[in-house]
Design a protein around this motif. Structure first.
Motif, mmCIF file in Angstrom:
data_model
loop_
_atom_site.group_PDB
_atom_site.id
_atom_site.type_symbol
_atom_site.label_atom_id
_atom_site.label_comp_id
_atom_site.label_asym_id
_atom_site.label_seq_id
_atom_site.Cartn_x
_atom_site.Cartn_y
_atom_site.Cartn_z
ATOM 1 N N GLN A 39 0.828 -1.206 0.000
ATOM 2 C CA GLN A 39 0.000 0.000 0.000
ATOM 3 C C GLN A 39 0.861 1.255 0.000
ATOM 4 N N GLU A 40 1.952 1.229 0.768
ATOM 5 C CA GLU A 40 2.831 2.398 0.819
ATOM 6 C C GLU A 40 3.497 2.644 -0.530
ATOM 7 N N GLY A 45 3.240 5.600 -6.193
ATOM 8 C CA GLY A 45 3.227 5.300 -7.617
ATOM 9 C C GLY A 45 4.192 4.201 -8.000
ATOM 10 N N LEU A 46 4.686 3.461 -6.994
ATOM 11 C CA LEU A 46 5.666 2.403 -7.244
ATOM 12 C C LEU A 46 5.030 1.043 -6.981
ATOM 13 N N ASP A 47 4.019 0.724 -7.760
ATOM 14 C CA ASP A 47 3.399 -0.581 -7.597
ATOM 15 C C ASP A 47 4.318 -1.665 -8.151
ATOM 16 N N LYS A 48 3.947 -2.917 -7.958
ATOM 17 C CA LYS A 48 4.797 -4.042 -8.345
ATOM 18 C C LYS A 48 5.124 -4.022 -9.831
ATOM 19 N N ALA A 53 9.165 -3.412 -14.069
ATOM 20 C CA ALA A 53 9.624 -2.822 -15.327
ATOM 21 C C ALA A 53 10.923 -2.054 -15.127
ATOM 22 N N LEU A 54 11.018 -1.359 -13.999
ATOM 23 C CA LEU A 54 12.222 -0.577 -13.722
ATOM 24 C C LEU A 54 13.429 -1.483 -13.493
ATOM 25 N N TRP A 55 13.229 -2.571 -12.737
ATOM 26 C CA TRP A 55 14.328 -3.522 -12.533
ATOM 27 C C TRP A 55 14.774 -4.125 -13.866
ATOM 28 N N GLN A 56 13.824 -4.412 -14.713
ATOM 29 C CA GLN A 56 14.161 -4.988 -16.012
ATOM 30 C C GLN A 56 15.015 -4.021 -16.822
ATOM 31 N N HIS A 57 14.652 -2.758 -16.752
ATOM 32 C CA HIS A 57 15.421 -1.761 -17.489
ATOM 33 C C HIS A 57 16.812 -1.583 -16.883
ATOM 34 N N PRO A 107 3.370 7.492 -15.733
ATOM 35 C CA PRO A 107 3.239 8.944 -15.524
ATOM 36 C C PRO A 107 3.015 9.309 -14.058
ATOM 37 N N ASP A 108 2.241 8.485 -13.322
ATOM 38 C CA ASP A 108 2.015 8.782 -11.907
ATOM 39 C C ASP A 108 3.325 8.751 -11.132
ATOM 40 N N THR A 109 4.142 7.768 -11.438
ATOM 41 C CA THR A 109 5.429 7.665 -10.753
ATOM 42 C C THR A 109 6.306 8.865 -11.076
#
Length: 441
Positions: A39-40, A45-48, A53-57, A107-109
């Protein structure tokens, strides 16, 4: 059945003491903490999906920063000596507009990170620590934003506190086992020092018990296929085999008196308690791995790689309870009463009587040495050094021979008889052995 339910059922089913159950890892409580972490992260804006996707990049497009490989996303856990954790999520951003240096974020992130990078009045926010990074060969400056995660702190504080409690419990129980083993050792030493006929019979009974125990290899295996400490299931199986062997040798064990039977009962209880401790250690170890795996799966923060060094310092994770306690049993109990298996000739596998100690240090029975010399085999069967033909009566280890005569009377008499028969065969031929079976009417 889900793991959490199975974990609680195992704690109840195996009849652990209430104190142990109270110190077990609170799997369900930690699962609720993971939900709060989710939830935090979602509120930031950092959902799973975004973090995945960020880790993959990151894995496919890391940049060189300061001459080293710099990651655009990091998850770290800081802790002091009191194991108070402060997890942080670090993201590299562009200070010009506050956007992360990654095209995969939603965009939210981006909007949230922009607010974290710079507030409307131009000041840095208090919730994040910002550091500058200047990549080699680039004019622009990148900055990092460290976002403390409150729910993560709660999760790891609970986890480390429970690990600390488990370590304390394990050390306490192990100390109690060592006290009980030491007391048994004192009783056996007193028994050995006695010269009564009764004590000699009891010593032989204990010798049988310890021989069966050593052969069973309850907690430690010496076989090449599974050498090392056994898990709880295999140890339980071997302990059952040991009990069967005890029942089969009841005629020897019956020589124990009232005090001896009491000592045997305590020895068996030590093993049962050690079995429970190992099983308790295993299920908590499994619960720890499961909850960390679930944490990573639900949050995509990859916590296990960040906390692995801290957690492996815990005795619950690193200490081999079976190995440590078996060493104590061996030193305090098994070594008090010599075992015949430790004094066997490596050629004929019977007692090494009369013991010939070669120049290389290896010991063989005199009969095997006679055979080797007769066949002019000079190399030691153990180390292959050329020392056999040099052996003579001077190589007889008289002190060891007296030790064997004192501690293994039956085996020595049997070996003497075998040597006499073999010597007769050497002198008179094979018919000598048959002549020993003749009965005069």
């Amino acid at each position: 059945m889900k793991f959490g339910q199975g974990f609680e059922a195992a704690l109840a089913r195996d009849e652990y003491p209430r104190e142990w159950i109270d110190h077990a890892i609170s799997y369900k409580k930690l699962k609720k903490c993971i939900k709060r972490v989710q939830q935090e992260l979602a509120s930031l804006g950092l959902d799973k999906e975004t973090l995945d996707a960020l880790w993959q990049h990151v894995n496919t497009g890391a940049t060189e920063v300061g001459g080293q490989l710099g990651e655009r996303l990091q998850y770290s856990v800081d802790g002091n000596e009191k194991l108070i954790f402060t997890p942080k999520l670090t993201i590299v951003i562009d200070p010009r507009d506050g956007s992360p240096m990654d095209a995969w974020l939603s965009p939210d992130t981006r909007r949230i990170l922009k607010r974290l990078a710079k507030t409307e009045d131009g000041r840095r926010p208090s919730v994040a620590t910002v550091n500058e990074i200047v990549p080699d060969g680039q004019d622009q400056q990148l900055e990092t934003v460290e976002v403390p995660l409150t729910s993560d702190s709660e999760f790891f504080q609970i986890l480390t506190r429970e690990l600390s409690d488990l370590d304390h419990l394990q050390n306490s129980e192990r100390s109690q086992l060592e006290v009980e083993i030491a007391q048994l050792g004192r009783e056996l030493r007193a028994l050995r020092s006695s010269r009564s006929k009764r004590s000699k019979k009891e010593i032989e009974a204990w010798r049988t018990i310890f021989e069966l125990y050593t052969d069973a290899e309850v907690f430690m295996s010496s076989h090449e296929a599974d050498a090392g400490a056994r898990d709880a299931a295999h140890a339980q199986k071997q302990y059952a085999e040991f009990n069967k062997a005890l029942a089969a040798h009841q005629n020897q064990i019956i020589q124990l008196g009232k005090e001896g039977n009491s000592a045997l009962d305590r020895f068996l209880r030590v093993n049962i308690k050690l079995l429970r401790l190992i099983k308790f250690q295993e299920i908590n170890h499994m619960a720890l791995n499961k909850i960390l795996k679930k944490f990573d799966k639900r949050t995509a923060l990859r916590a296990r790689s960040s906390v692995s060094n801290t957690l492996t310092q815990s005795p619950l994770m690193a200490q081999n309870l079976a190995k440590a306690t078996c060493f104590t049993i061996s030193e305090e109990l098994l070594n008090i009463i010599p075992q015949l298996n430790d004094y066997l000739c490596p050629v004929c596998f019977s007692i090494s009587y009369k013991p010939i100690r070669l120049r290389c240090g290896h010991i063989f029975c005199i009969r095997c040495m006679v055979v080797l010399q007769r066949e002019e085999q000079d190399r030691c069967p153990m180390c292959r050094e050329g020392v056999v033909l040099d052996a003579s009566s001077d190589n007889l280890d008289k002190d060891l021979m007296k030790f064997m005569e004192k501690n293994f009377k039956v085996a020595v008499r049997t070996k003497q008889k075998e040597n006499e028969i073999q010597a007769g065969i050497d002198r008179w031929g094979a018919q000598y052995e048959n002549a020993q079976k003749c009965i005069v009417m």
